[in-house]
Scaffold this active site. Structure first.
Site, PDB file in Angstrom:
ATOM      1  N   HIS A 153       0.836  -1.220   0.000  1.00 39.44           N
ATOM      2  CA  HIS A 153       0.000   0.000   0.000  1.00 39.44           C
ATOM      3  C   HIS A 153       0.868   1.267   0.000  1.00 39.44           C
ATOM      4  CE1 HIS A 153      -3.335  -2.710   1.320  1.00 39.44           C
ATOM      5  NE2 HIS A 153      -2.355  -3.274   2.021  1.00 39.44           N
ATOM      6  N   SER A 274      14.776  22.601 -15.130  1.00 39.77           N
ATOM      7  CA  SER A 274      13.600  23.428 -15.362  1.00 39.77           C
ATOM      8  C   SER A 274      14.073  24.778 -15.861  1.00 39.77           C
ATOM      9  CB  SER A 274      12.816  23.581 -14.064  1.00 39.77           C
ATOM     10  OG  SER A 274      12.052  24.761 -14.110  1.00 39.77           O
ATOM     11  N   LYS A 280      15.817  22.456  -9.989  1.00 42.41           N
ATOM     12  CA  LYS A 280      15.083  21.249 -10.371  1.00 42.41           C
ATOM     13  C   LYS A 280      15.911  20.273 -11.200  1.00 42.41           C
ATOM     14  CE  LYS A 280      11.178  20.189 -10.129  1.00 42.41           C
ATOM     15  NZ  LYS A 280       9.817  20.566 -10.497  1.00 42.41           N
ATOM     16  N   GLU A 287       9.586   9.341 -16.609  1.00 38.64           N
ATOM     17  CA  GLU A 287       8.184   9.730 -16.804  1.00 38.64           C
ATOM     18  C   GLU A 287       7.697   9.339 -18.199  1.00 38.64           C
ATOM     19  OE1 GLU A 287       7.269  13.794 -14.702  1.00 38.64           O
ATOM     20  OE2 GLU A 287       9.348  13.769 -15.365  1.00 38.64           O
TER      21      GLU A 287
END
Ligand code: ARG
Length: 459
Positions: A153, A274, A280, A287
């Site tokens: 979980h 970024s 970043k 992704e």
């Protein structure tokens, strides 16, 4: 090519909707190989003369050289790779080119070409997956005893080893490879010689062409042969399953790279910055692997829906079989390569993993198991006692191992000093010696089996 029957040429839009050359030019090598096998057989069977067959074979080699050097010319009027090649052959060798299409139709021709292409695609995927498995094994070996939190979980559950976690993906890829191998074995029959749909009256030898093209033998039913695209769907379904696995590993990397976790630092080579936030580092490659699974599944869905409800035999709908397979294969190649690079180069922050493996009372099960083993307490009761210990530790804001013995004995008198030995994360993982368990010894045993299995496959 069918000018004899038609008074008018096609509308411009007809040409455009009909043409597959913009994408099926990718089949040119298979198309040349199929034609060479076909004409060699026609000559052996005396259906064309040895002289014509030789001219055709040499001509096909020249066409192949041209394609190799300059690419396949996209001529929409010539519709597809089969006609582009045949028309160029006619330009090069003259009327003998017209004999190549004896005892053949584009229906069995394309079915053969596409099978050959998908077979190569399966072999490519298999080799790439083997490399990814090897990368996983190498990193798993390095971290066979590195402790990390194991989750259910996505809640800290029990400590596990990083090597164990990585080897879970080895197992998924093992199943993926076996799925592709099954599909490959099933599809390895040659449709060439099924002609348009009914077979042919010429005395062809289908066993000969099947063998020349590396198939196990000819297919058994001409109607099925020209309209079967199961092999392409098998590829796409296997690709879908594989992409789901890759997306799960990608997702782990994304979560692990986020600051609250801090389990990994992804390699610069697979991250982006970024344009507005200088601090970043985004896990873009991971992704996109996660995202591409959606597109690959879309390709599978596209072909499944195209094939649904088609009557026998060939229908032009089937021309749409190629774009989704090509797209899925290209995406898959990128996804496997990106994951392999990330697995090889990722920096595992094992201190951070270890620190978090201790949190969340992750060795509570070990405490309960100790009560069962050492105190002969039934597991359900041990579970209850452990719950009270966890509650106490939670109230005091300490780890289980920080509770004084007297307080533990106040909860249950059967607890002794030796309980503390099982409360460390290292003791916890080392105790999980059941077959396939997370103990470093078990992980190393599985790694040894995996290495042996891969070595046994040969190159
Ligand atoms: N370009 C076609 C395809 O990919 C080749 C087969 C065409 N057959 C035909 N009868 N029109 O499906």
């Amino acid at each position: 090519m069918w000018g004899g029957r038609f008074a008018e040429g096609p509308a411009a839009v007809m040409r455009e909707i009909n043409a597959s050359i913009p994408f099926d030019k990718r089949l040119w090598q298979q198309d040349i190989a199929g034609s060479k096998a076909h004409v060699a057989m026609l000559a052996v069977k005396g259906i064309v003369t040895g002289e014509d067959a030789q001219a055709i074979t040499e001509g096909l080699s020249r066409v192949a050289e041209e394609y190799e050097q300059h690419g396949v010319p996209v001529n929409m009027e010539l519709e597809d790779i089969h006609m582009v090649t045949e028309s160029r052959l006619a330009e090069l060798i003259g009327p003998a080119a017209g004999r190549l299409h004896t005892a053949r139709s584009r229906n069995d021709q394309v079915a053969t070409d596409f099978r050959l292409w998908v077979r190569d695609a399966m072999d490519e995927v298999d080799a790439a997956l083997k490399a990814l498995q090897q990368a996983l094994i190498a990193r798993a070996e390095e971290h066979a005893a590195s402790v990390m939190p194991g989750f259910t979980h996505l809640q800290s559950a029990q400590p596990v080893t990083l090597g164990h976690h990585l080897m879970a993906y080895y197992e998924m890829l093992r199943r993926d490879r076996s799925r592709f191998a099954d599909a490959r074995a099933r599809m390895n029959q040659c449709p060439l010689g099924s002609a348009a749909l009914a077979g042919t009256g010429f005395p062809i030898d289908r066993h000969m062409t099947a063998q020349a093209l590396g198939f196990d033998g000819p297919t058994g039913n001409s109607l099925d042969s020209v309209s079967d695209r199961d092999f392409a769907l098998d590829y796409l379904m296997s690709a879908t399953q594989l992409s789901l696995h890759l997306s799960r590993l990608a997702e782990e990397f994304i979560i692990w790279a986020s600051q609250p976790f801090g389990f990994v630092s992804l390699p610069d080579a697979y991250s982006t910055g970024s344009s507005i936030m200088p601090q970043k580092r985004n896990p873009d490659a991971a992704e996109l692997v996660r995202g591409h699974a959606g597109r690959i599944m879309g390709c599978m869905n596209a072909l499944a829906v195209t094939m649904k409800g088609l009557p026998l035999a060939y229908s032009k709908d089937m021309q749409d079989d190629k774009p989704p397979v090509f797209e899925a294969h290209d995406l898959l190649g990128l996804c496997i390569a990106a994951m392999t690079g990330m697995v090889e180069k990722v920096d595992f922050r094992t201190e951070r993993m270890r620190a978090l493996a201790m949190s969340g009372f992750s060795t509570a099960t070990d405490l309960a198991d100790w009560l069962v083993r050492e105190g002969d307490v039934p597991f359900r009761e041990a579970h209850h006692i452990t719950g009270r210990v966890v509650k106490l530790a939670e109230e005091r804001g300490v780890q289980l191992a920080d509770l004084p013995l007297a307080d533990l004995q106040a909860i249950d008198a059967r607890i002794t000093e030796s309980l503390y030995d099982v409360l460390t994360v290292d003791a916890s993982v080392a105790s999980r010696m059941s077959h396939g368990g997370t103990a470093p010894e078990q992980v190393r045993a599985r790694i040894a089996e995996a290495r042996k299995a891969l070595a046994g496959e040969g190159a």
